[in-house]
Design an enzyme around this catalytic site. Structure first.
Site, PDB file in Angstrom:
ATOM      1  N   ARG A 260       8.379 111.022  35.738  1.00 15.40           N
ATOM      2  CA  ARG A 260       7.802 110.764  37.052  1.00 15.40           C
ATOM      3  C   ARG A 260       8.199 111.864  38.032  1.00 15.40           C
ATOM      4  O   ARG A 260       9.371 112.206  38.135  1.00 15.40           O
ATOM      5  CB  ARG A 260       8.270 109.402  37.575  1.00 15.40           C
ATOM      6  CG  ARG A 260       7.831 108.292  36.633  1.00 15.40           C
ATOM      7  CD  ARG A 260       8.103 106.916  37.172  1.00 15.40           C
ATOM      8  NE  ARG A 260       7.711 105.934  36.159  1.00 15.40           N
ATOM      9  CZ  ARG A 260       7.819 104.616  36.283  1.00 15.40           C
ATOM     10  NH1 ARG A 260       8.297 104.118  37.409  1.00 15.40           N
ATOM     11  NH2 ARG A 260       7.427 103.819  35.319  1.00 15.40           N
ATOM     12  N   ARG A 275      17.212 107.210  40.379  1.00 17.34           N
ATOM     13  CA  ARG A 275      15.845 107.699  40.557  1.00 17.34           C
ATOM     14  C   ARG A 275      15.774 109.123  40.018  1.00 17.34           C
ATOM     15  O   ARG A 275      16.220 110.049  40.671  1.00 17.34           O
ATOM     16  CB  ARG A 275      15.445 107.658  42.040  1.00 17.34           C
ATOM     17  CG  ARG A 275      13.969 107.970  42.291  1.00 17.34           C
ATOM     18  CD  ARG A 275      13.621 107.895  43.762  1.00 17.34           C
ATOM     19  NE  ARG A 275      13.765 106.564  44.295  1.00 17.34           N
ATOM     20  CZ  ARG A 275      12.834 105.619  44.224  1.00 17.34           C
ATOM     21  NH1 ARG A 275      11.681 105.876  43.646  1.00 17.34           N
ATOM     22  NH2 ARG A 275      13.047 104.428  44.728  1.00 17.34           N
ATOM     23  N   GLU A 347      15.793  97.556  40.974  1.00 18.60           N
ATOM     24  CA  GLU A 347      14.638  97.095  40.211  1.00 18.60           C
ATOM     25  C   GLU A 347      14.790  97.589  38.785  1.00 18.60           C
ATOM     26  O   GLU A 347      14.832  98.791  38.538  1.00 18.60           O
ATOM     27  CB  GLU A 347      13.359  97.653  40.837  1.00 18.60           C
ATOM     28  CG  GLU A 347      12.115  97.183  40.115  1.00 18.60           C
ATOM     29  CD  GLU A 347      10.881  97.977  40.525  1.00 18.60           C
ATOM     30  OE1 GLU A 347      10.795  98.357  41.704  1.00 18.60           O
ATOM     31  OE2 GLU A 347      10.024  98.203  39.667  1.00 18.60           O
ATOM     32  N   SER A 350       9.629  95.375  35.710  1.00 16.12           N
ATOM     33  CA  SER A 350       8.450  94.973  36.440  1.00 16.12           C
ATOM     34  C   SER A 350       7.545  94.331  35.412  1.00 16.12           C
ATOM     35  O   SER A 350       7.184  94.970  34.431  1.00 16.12           O
ATOM     36  CB  SER A 350       7.808  96.224  37.031  1.00 16.12           C
ATOM     37  OG  SER A 350       7.122  95.923  38.196  1.00 16.12           O
ATOM     38  N   ARG A 388      18.558 102.505  34.699  1.00 19.52           N
ATOM     39  CA  ARG A 388      19.065 101.549  35.683  1.00 19.52           C
ATOM     40  C   ARG A 388      20.121 100.657  35.040  1.00 19.52           C
ATOM     41  O   ARG A 388      21.057 100.195  35.687  1.00 19.52           O
ATOM     42  CB  ARG A 388      17.925 100.679  36.223  1.00 19.52           C
ATOM     43  CG  ARG A 388      16.830 101.468  36.946  1.00 19.52           C
ATOM     44  CD  ARG A 388      17.154 101.668  38.400  1.00 19.52           C
ATOM     45  NE  ARG A 388      16.309 102.664  39.050  1.00 19.52           N
ATOM     46  CZ  ARG A 388      15.125 102.424  39.618  1.00 19.52           C
ATOM     47  NH1 ARG A 388      14.626 101.191  39.608  1.00 19.52           N
ATOM     48  NH2 ARG A 388      14.448 103.375  40.189  1.00 19.52           N
TER      49      ARG A 388
END
Length: 421
Positions: A260, A275, A347, A350, A388
């Site tokens: 990403r 991140r 997070e 998802s 994470r």
RNA sequence: GGAGAGGUGGCUGAGCGGUUGAAAGCGCUGGUCUCGAAAACCAGUGUGCCUUCGGGUACCCAGGGUUCGAAUCCCUGCCUCUCCGCCA
């Protein structure tokens, strides 16, 4: 992709859904294009009917040895008219398809309406936040001091936003994904190893394109994109195909790196591995019969939760508000994992249902028991994101002496080691 | 990367520019026969779009082009196979 028939027959309903998602697309323009398109089709098909009839007559005459010159001359103009209308139709079709491709999916009725994450609704939580009588170091500090995380090396190789794991750190990542894969496979998911470079058509299928082009890495020479999630490779597996209903439900799992660009995220989570531009993830995807998708969403959520429960990591489940939903999602649960060092919820998963939105874009269909061809529903969920999970373990399992205890379920995967440091 | 061959329905596989949405076989579904099954025989068996629901129209890898008319001819792209090269 939304169903054009639904837009045509129930534009107000669609408008409300788009409004709830804070989308500003011009639906009236789409309705007008659709009407214009059908008008041209009516005209051109009438002419094509004439042409087909005349062609048959010409063929007959030629066969009989008669002259067909008059008929051929008469059809010349019709042929030109058809070509002109076909061109016009092509343009309108393209315009309509482009407009449709930018329309997001509509949220379910039970999704809380709100413009951002502040409207997300708490669903449930599990586990206790760890009580520590010492100051818990953030993962980048404890990782460096244990010699298992080398962010400096990663920056040397690739610039900011990458991580480099070593020794038991790298082993911990491997233990985690083996643990997760084994769990999901045991629960009926098909293990897959998939391409991480895909075509633009594939990314269109799951809805990353056209909207999220700026968030992905692209290899310009070969016109391929690096996947931002294995959802892309797994969900598209039967793009353009009609599969048999006996293949449903299809449960798939893959472990891949994800890429990403994080464009627009500058300044957020700049430290550590929370991140980053490249991370690894175990992804779960389901392709199911439409009537089963609500319960499949719930069981997919439970599947992701099961990983955290096994690791004894505290988390909470949130349902995302309409404005926080991704482009393609109709309903999303987020799993948020509490990390003691950064003292916040991360997070980590998802879990979403897309209804038939992705299936329409992919043109993936199934033939049901009655022989009818229908769009299946697609769902996916992280199960889970390693970049994470590792920080959470380094922080929540941290001890006062600077060591990190290895969660019970991972020890068999860590050569029996019970702690790092 | 070089040379060659090829991409047709769920599969195999025909298809002179003119009743070809497409032969034939296999598969599948239904029926006859049978106590039941197999075999045999009969029938059916692609998808999208438009529709005044009678039909019409499009699709033979994809996109263009030639033609009154294209699965069939031409161009471009993609993919597969064979041989060579390279290579984990």
């Amino acid at each position: 992709m939304l169903d054009m028939r639904l837009i045509r027959e129930n534009p107000e309903l669609v408008k409300q859904g788009l409004a709830n998602k804070f989308d500003t697309s011009d639906l009236d323009k789409i309705v007008n294009l659709d009407e214009k398109r059908r008008e041209i089709i009516r005209q051109v098909e009438k002419l094509k009917g004439q042409r087909n009839k005349a062609s048959a007559e010409i063929a007959q005459k030629k066969k009989a040895g008669e002259s067909a010159d008059d008929a051929i001359a008469a059809m010349r103009q019709v042929g030109q008219d058809i070509a002109a209308l076909d061109n016009e139709l092509r343009e309108i079709d393209q315009e309509l398809q482009t407009a449709l491709s930018w329309l997001p999916n509509l949220p379910h009725d039970d999704v809380p309406v709100g413009k951002d994450e502040s409207s997300n609704r708490f669903v449930r939580e599990w586990g206790e936040k760890p009580q520590k009588d010492f100051e818990v170091l953030p993962h980048w500090e404890i990782g460096e001091s244990l010699g298992i995380l080398d962010l400096e090396a990663a920056a040397r190789l690739s610039g900011s936003g990458f991580y480099f794991l070593k020794g038991l750190g790298a082993r911990l990542e491997r233990a985690l994904y083996n643990y997760m894969l084994d769990m999901h496979i045991a629960d009926g998911f098909l293990e897959c190893s998939v391409p991480v470079m895909v075509t633009s058509e594939t990314l269109f299928g799951t809805g990353q394109l056209p909207k999220l082009a700026e968030d992905m890495y692209k290899t310009e020479r070969d016109d391929l994109y690096l996947i931002p999630t294995a959802e892309v490779s797994l969900t598209n597996v039967y793009r353009g195909e009609i599969i048999d209903h006996t293949m449903l439900p299809m449960y798939m799992v893959a472990y891949t790196p994800c890429f990403r660009r994080e464009a627009g995220a500058a300044g957020k989570d700049t430290r550590g591995m929370i991140r980053v531009h490249q991370f690894t993830k175990v992804e779960l995807v389901k392709i199911v019969r439409p009537e089963k998708s609500p319960e499949e969403l719930e069981s997919l959520l439970i599947q992701a939760e099961k990983v955290l429960q096994g690791l004894k990591l505290p988390y909470r489940v949130m349902v995302l508000a309409t404005g926080d939903l991704s482009f393609a999602s109709a309903k999303t649960y987020d799993l948020e994992l509490y990390a003691a060092g950064v003292d916040r919820y991360l997070e980590i998963s998802s879990v979403s249902t897309f209804d038939d939105f992705q299936a329409r874009r992919m043109n993936c269909r199934f033939r049901d028991a009655e022989g009818k061809v229908r769009f299946p529903h697609t769902l996916n969920g992280s199960g889970l994101a390693l970049a994470r999970l590792i920080p959470a373990i380094l922080e929540n399992y941290q001890n006062a002496d600077g060591s990190v205890t290895i969660p019970d379920v991972l020890r068999p995967y860590m050569g029996g080691a019970d702690k790092i440091g």
